[in-house]
Design an enzyme around this catalytic site. Sequence first.
Site, PDB file in Angstrom:
ATOM      1  N   HIS A 143      -9.932  -5.745   9.989  1.00 52.46           N
ATOM      2  CA  HIS A 143     -10.632  -5.585   8.708  1.00 52.46           C
ATOM      3  C   HIS A 143     -12.013  -4.964   8.867  1.00 52.46           C
ATOM      4  O   HIS A 143     -12.890  -5.186   8.055  1.00 52.46           O
ATOM      5  CB  HIS A 143     -10.765  -6.948   8.004  1.00 52.46           C
ATOM      6  CG  HIS A 143      -9.467  -7.532   7.574  1.00 52.46           C
ATOM      7  ND1 HIS A 143      -8.666  -8.257   8.427  1.00 52.46           N
ATOM      8  CD2 HIS A 143      -8.798  -7.486   6.392  1.00 52.46           C
ATOM      9  CE1 HIS A 143      -7.570  -8.643   7.798  1.00 52.46           C
ATOM     10  NE2 HIS A 143      -7.626  -8.180   6.558  1.00 52.46           N
ATOM     11  N   GLU A 196       0.817  -1.215   0.000  1.00 48.85           N
ATOM     12  CA  GLU A 196       0.000   0.000   0.000  1.00 48.85           C
ATOM     13  C   GLU A 196       0.849   1.263   0.000  1.00 48.85           C
ATOM     14  O   GLU A 196       0.487   2.275  -0.599  1.00 48.85           O
ATOM     15  CB  GLU A 196      -0.942   0.004   1.215  1.00 48.85           C
ATOM     16  CG  GLU A 196      -2.124  -0.946   1.091  1.00 48.85           C
ATOM     17  CD  GLU A 196      -1.775  -2.405   1.376  1.00 48.85           C
ATOM     18  OE1 GLU A 196      -0.637  -2.682   1.803  1.00 48.85           O
ATOM     19  OE2 GLU A 196      -2.650  -3.272   1.161  1.00 48.85           O
TER      20      GLU A 196
END
Lengths: 437, 325
Positions: free
Chosen positions: B129, B60
């Site tokens: 998450h 990322e």
Amino acid sequence: MATPVRVEAAGGEYMENVVVLEWSVEPGATVTAGDTLVTVETAKAATEIPAPVDGFLTAIFAEPGMEVPLSAVLGLIGTTAEDTAFEAKAEAKGATEGALAKPEPIVREQISSAGAASARRIVASPAARVRARSMGIDLRAVRASSPSGRIKLRDLASTQVLDGGPNMSRTPATALPADEAGRLNVIRSGAPGNIPVVMIHGFGADGPSWSPIERDLARQRPVLRLELPNHGKSPRRRMTSFSELAREIAIAFDDLQLPTVHLVGHSLGGACALALADIRPKRIASLALIAPAGLGPRIDGDFIEGFAGASSPVSLGPWLRHMVADPKIIGDDFVRAAMASRADPDQRAAQRQMARDLFPDSTQSFDLRAALERLTCPTRTIWGKADAILPWQQALSVPGEIALHLLATTGHVPHLEKPEVVAKILRDHFASTETRP
Amino acid sequence: MAMMRYAEALNAALREEMSRDPSVFMFGEDIGRYGGVFKVSRGLMEEFGESRVRDTPISEQALTAMAVSAAMTGTRPILEIMYADFIPLCMDALVNQASVFGYLWEGQVEMPFVLRTQGGGGVGTGAQHAKSLDSFLTHIPGIKVVAPVTPADAKGMLKSAIRDAQPVIFLEHKLLYNMRGEVPDGEDELVPLGKARLVRPGRDVSIFATSKMVIEAEAAAVQLAKDGIDAEVIDLRTLRPLDLASIKASIARTHHAVVVNEGWTFCGYAAELSATIMDHCFDDLDAPVARVAMPDMPIPYSEPLEAAVIPNAARIAEAARRVLA
């Protein structure tokens, strides 16, 4: 533009409040600058307040016996007999500080507790502080209803009611006035004890219009006269539908926090009472409907429009006489007094709009006959057989278990025309429900 | 108008903008062949080719720096970060590059990229998450942050974001992708950034919510209506820059405010909203602003425990009753 009558000149610098003793002049009378208008009690002695200018005494805000702050406006001197418009701003010392210059309302408070209260910090919401400042309300006199102990906006609305503070007249407007915030006004009287009675007046009337029977009922129980939006001292707010109006009434009723009441309504107020009984059935001990609206489509639209629009005793008088069976009971004094209570052109404009919204094309836009079928509380209807506004035949749609009192030689306002009869019917009605097992 | 799911509306926006402007391209993890884990980019690689819809390795940090560089050199990249929980990995490129380069080079560079990601809990995806890290992103001056709730807004705002000259973080919610709604037809049906949406008018209390919490706030308003409380619900849609005018106008009507955000409470987005309201609306407030947000704790993996901590309609309604008491 009317000139406010103030007390400031009479006080010493160590005083905050005075007590009003007596008015020397009747409302409506002509006065000359320097005439004694009103006598107030200061710490030193009774002091006479002179008229500041020539004109007509058009409003009295401070009744005898009331304690008022030095800056309060006691009354108004108008340039004409109907001039009650005055702008606080115009006479402010610094003309920009409009809000500060507005008159303080007349606050009834106990002298002994006021001193102690002023030492405490007042806990109020920011919005309530701003509103109180702009309305001239002294927060020390306001009781907080929230469990937080904080004074909220709604508390101011009820304070204004209890104090009967000065009605801040605004300059006449041709357009519909803007909606006002605040709760509906309630005029309270009567002895504590029995189940209270809540009374809802009709279109174009106000709380004081119940006075022919109020005193009789008040001997036995608390009497709470609720004033409709755009009427009396209630806020002006556009009511585009009957359900919106019913919602306002329900909010005001819930605010009263009464477990059980007898409910009485006249004309449009009768429709409101019926709607309220329908949505708060458990809290209504009994219901009395006097010439109620909502039981049929027909209504005298010319009357509604003419009455709501009348701007002088000359135009109002014929409509008032149209309401009753015997026109002789509506004397000139009655008409003048009725007009005085309808002096605010903004309020008349708001009422006209309300009439157009609720009674378009001379038709009652709402039908409450189904609500009548659902009623569980003891209910009576009272109707004049000479009612020219709402035909008494609409009473024939009432279910059989509901009593119907048809009064001969009586028009649309039975409690004005036959006060003893109506008071007796109501007393019996209340008593019969209170003695039930 | 066409009835679409939220994910389909996003897909339509991507397709239309890629067709309209050849400088628009997208990249991210599993967005190409797989079509994205929530199927937002389904079919786009087939349609636009591997050079404009790129699958990338898992990094990322590198991806976000790539978006910044590509935007500076004249393209309009759209980066998908699979979970908002990975936003901390993107931070250097956002905080030290994207948000300041325009200033450092005196406006000589534009930064037209979109970072799409999704957050939020409610389906047992656990502490790594399911987070809403909105306030990490809204804290940065120079970056726009949006969070549409309806399919129509998803499409219209994604198109606006792609055409915007500034970096835009586009926050989605995993529980919104399957929601259906009417979406206006037309390639130029844009929804402006920076404008809130009045979901439901009301007179008693204003509920300001973001992302999926708007749906919870609507449900709360229905519960409150049964008690005669008339709640106004406002979907902020753009978290930064804030539509202050709509907030002020609403509070001026209702005098009561509840702010709702799925992120953590302390220093969270709800806290910022609350402070902003206090700054601008103090004299209109009839009660302190109530915050409804995530408790300051990891999100439990157990679904009953997760349900116990994520803000919901019941907690919003309770807060509204509290401010009105």
